[in-house]
Design a protein around this motif. Sequence first.
Motif, mmCIF file in Angstrom:
data_model
loop_
_atom_site.group_PDB
_atom_site.id
_atom_site.type_symbol
_atom_site.label_atom_id
_atom_site.label_comp_id
_atom_site.label_asym_id
_atom_site.label_seq_id
_atom_site.Cartn_x
_atom_site.Cartn_y
_atom_site.Cartn_z
ATOM 1 N N TYR A 135 28.839 40.737 41.122
ATOM 2 C CA TYR A 135 29.779 41.849 41.025
ATOM 3 C C TYR A 135 31.066 41.406 40.323
ATOM 4 O O TYR A 135 31.596 42.123 39.477
ATOM 5 C CB TYR A 135 30.084 42.400 42.422
ATOM 6 N N VAL A 136 31.547 40.212 40.651
ATOM 7 C CA VAL A 136 32.749 39.685 39.996
ATOM 8 C C VAL A 136 32.465 39.458 38.513
ATOM 9 O O VAL A 136 33.295 39.781 37.651
ATOM 10 C CB VAL A 136 33.211 38.386 40.695
ATOM 11 N N PHE A 137 31.288 38.927 38.199
ATOM 12 C CA PHE A 137 30.934 38.692 36.794
ATOM 13 C C PHE A 137 30.793 40.016 36.047
ATOM 14 O O PHE A 137 31.096 40.093 34.855
ATOM 15 C CB PHE A 137 29.647 37.869 36.707
ATOM 16 N N ARG A 138 30.360 41.047 36.745
ATOM 17 C CA ARG A 138 30.256 42.373 36.126
ATOM 18 C C ARG A 138 31.633 42.869 35.683
ATOM 19 O O ARG A 138 31.764 43.518 34.645
ATOM 20 C CB ARG A 138 29.623 43.344 37.122
ATOM 21 N N LYS A 139 32.676 42.546 36.451
ATOM 22 C CA LYS A 139 34.039 42.911 36.059
ATOM 23 C C LYS A 139 34.441 42.213 34.769
ATOM 24 O O LYS A 139 35.113 42.810 33.915
ATOM 25 C CB LYS A 139 35.025 42.553 37.166
ATOM 26 N N VAL A 140 34.034 40.954 34.628
ATOM 27 C CA VAL A 140 34.339 40.227 33.395
ATOM 28 C C VAL A 140 33.622 40.880 32.217
ATOM 29 O O VAL A 140 34.192 41.043 31.133
ATOM 30 C CB VAL A 140 33.932 38.736 33.526
ATOM 31 N N ILE A 141 32.372 41.281 32.425
ATOM 32 C CA ILE A 141 31.601 41.935 31.366
ATOM 33 C C ILE A 141 32.244 43.266 30.981
ATOM 34 O O ILE A 141 32.286 43.620 29.800
ATOM 35 C CB ILE A 141 30.134 42.135 31.812
ATOM 36 N N GLN A 142 32.768 43.991 31.955
ATOM 37 C CA GLN A 142 33.459 45.247 31.649
ATOM 38 C C GLN A 142 34.659 44.990 30.746
ATOM 39 O O GLN A 142 34.951 45.783 29.851
ATOM 40 C CB GLN A 142 33.907 45.957 32.934
ATOM 41 N N GLY A 143 35.366 43.891 30.989
ATOM 42 C CA GLY A 143 36.481 43.529 30.119
ATOM 43 C C GLY A 143 36.012 43.192 28.720
ATOM 44 O O GLY A 143 36.685 43.507 27.729
ATOM 45 N N LEU A 144 34.846 42.551 28.605
ATOM 46 C CA LEU A 144 34.299 42.238 27.277
ATOM 47 C C LEU A 144 33.936 43.505 26.522
ATOM 48 O O LEU A 144 34.126 43.591 25.308
ATOM 49 C CB LEU A 144 33.061 41.349 27.406
ATOM 50 N N ILE A 145 33.405 44.492 27.220
ATOM 51 C CA ILE A 145 33.042 45.755 26.576
ATOM 52 C C ILE A 145 34.285 46.457 26.039
ATOM 53 O O ILE A 145 34.263 47.061 24.974
ATOM 54 C CB ILE A 145 32.261 46.653 27.561
ATOM 55 N N LYS A 146 35.405 46.306 26.754
ATOM 56 C CA LYS A 146 36.669 46.922 26.324
ATOM 57 C C LYS A 146 37.449 46.030 25.366
ATOM 58 O O LYS A 146 38.609 46.297 25.084
ATOM 59 C CB LYS A 146 37.533 47.233 27.549
ATOM 60 N N ASN A 147 36.828 44.944 24.885
ATOM 61 C CA ASN A 147 37.457 43.968 23.980
ATOM 62 C C ASN A 147 38.699 43.330 24.602
ATOM 63 O O ASN A 147 39.691 43.077 23.936
ATOM 64 C CB ASN A 147 37.802 44.600 22.623
ATOM 65 N N GLN A 148 38.651 43.083 25.873
ATOM 66 C CA GLN A 148 39.731 42.409 26.579
ATOM 67 C C GLN A 148 39.210 41.060 27.076
ATOM 68 O O GLN A 148 38.979 40.866 28.265
ATOM 69 C CB GLN A 148 40.211 43.250 27.761
ATOM 70 N N LEU A 149 39.057 40.133 26.161
ATOM 71 C CA LEU A 149 38.496 38.833 26.524
ATOM 72 C C LEU A 149 39.566 37.898 27.082
ATOM 73 O O LEU A 149 39.402 37.324 28.150
ATOM 74 C CB LEU A 149 37.821 38.195 25.298
ATOM 75 N N PHE A 150 40.675 37.748 26.369
ATOM 76 C CA PHE A 150 41.693 36.772 26.752
ATOM 77 C C PHE A 150 42.759 37.408 27.644
ATOM 78 O O PHE A 150 43.913 37.565 27.244
ATOM 79 C CB PHE A 150 42.329 36.158 25.508
ATOM 80 N N ILE A 151 42.347 37.763 28.847
ATOM 81 C CA ILE A 151 43.295 38.262 29.840
ATOM 82 C C ILE A 151 43.199 37.361 31.070
ATOM 83 O O ILE A 151 42.170 36.729 31.327
ATOM 84 C CB ILE A 151 43.044 39.751 30.201
ATOM 85 N N SER A 152 44.280 37.309 31.817
ATOM 86 C CA SER A 152 44.331 36.388 32.955
ATOM 87 C C SER A 152 43.346 36.769 34.057
ATOM 88 O O SER A 152 42.843 35.893 34.777
ATOM 89 C CB SER A 152 45.755 36.324 33.507
ATOM 90 N N GLU A 153 43.031 38.063 34.190
ATOM 91 C CA GLU A 153 42.077 38.482 35.219
ATOM 92 C C GLU A 153 40.692 37.888 34.959
ATOM 93 O O GLU A 153 40.003 37.482 35.897
ATOM 94 C CB GLU A 153 41.985 40.016 35.296
ATOM 95 N N ASN A 154 40.283 37.840 33.691
ATOM 96 C CA ASN A 154 38.981 37.247 33.357
ATOM 97 C C ASN A 154 38.954 35.770 33.731
ATOM 98 O O ASN A 154 37.965 35.278 34.266
ATOM 99 C CB ASN A 154 38.664 37.412 31.875
#
Length: 190
Positions: free
Chosen positions: A77-96
């Motif tokens: 589930y936590v990794f799914r949140k990271v993938i959601q950020g990748l879909i939104k082109n938000q790779l380099f954020i502190s949450e990831n």
Amino acid sequence: MKKVALILRWLIILFSLRLVYLFGRQIWYVIQSYLNGTVEKHVFFGIKIPDDFTQTGFLIVSVVSCAILIYLFFLLYVFRKVIQGLIKNQLFISENAEQLVKISKGLFFFGVVLFLIQFVLRMTQSFPAVAVNKGLAYSASYDLGYKIGVTINLLLSNGFPIFIYALFIFIIAKLIKEGNLLKQENDLTI
């Protein structure tokens, strides 16, 4: 990047279904063991239940295994949140970066728990006594050394990749954190 993220999303869904199947199978084995009064020997996460294992011990290992599966589901589930950020082109954020550190620590914890289960199973498993003239203490120390050696061998063959995955995810988290700092500095200079 979006195609890779979508593929990862589907892989997470498939892995989640596999975890649900493993959880259901483990619960089924516990129910069958309770109803029949016998322990059906099976392999779980590469761990073979010894033939002389008690029903109570099997129940304890099954509960720990189910808890591990629930924990792995949480990590997905936590990794799914990271993938959601990748879909939104938000790779380099502190949450990831924080979420990936959480995943790497969780995988390391998962590997340690698997090792402890294997270690306990090996220590409770009875081995035939070694016939030596040095006495019982020498025989007992030989058995202990043999059991520890077999457990370390199983750890290196079964659990070692988990620690490597945890290390790689931790390195990627640190790279994303550094990328986030560079991105913030770059945003300030414009």
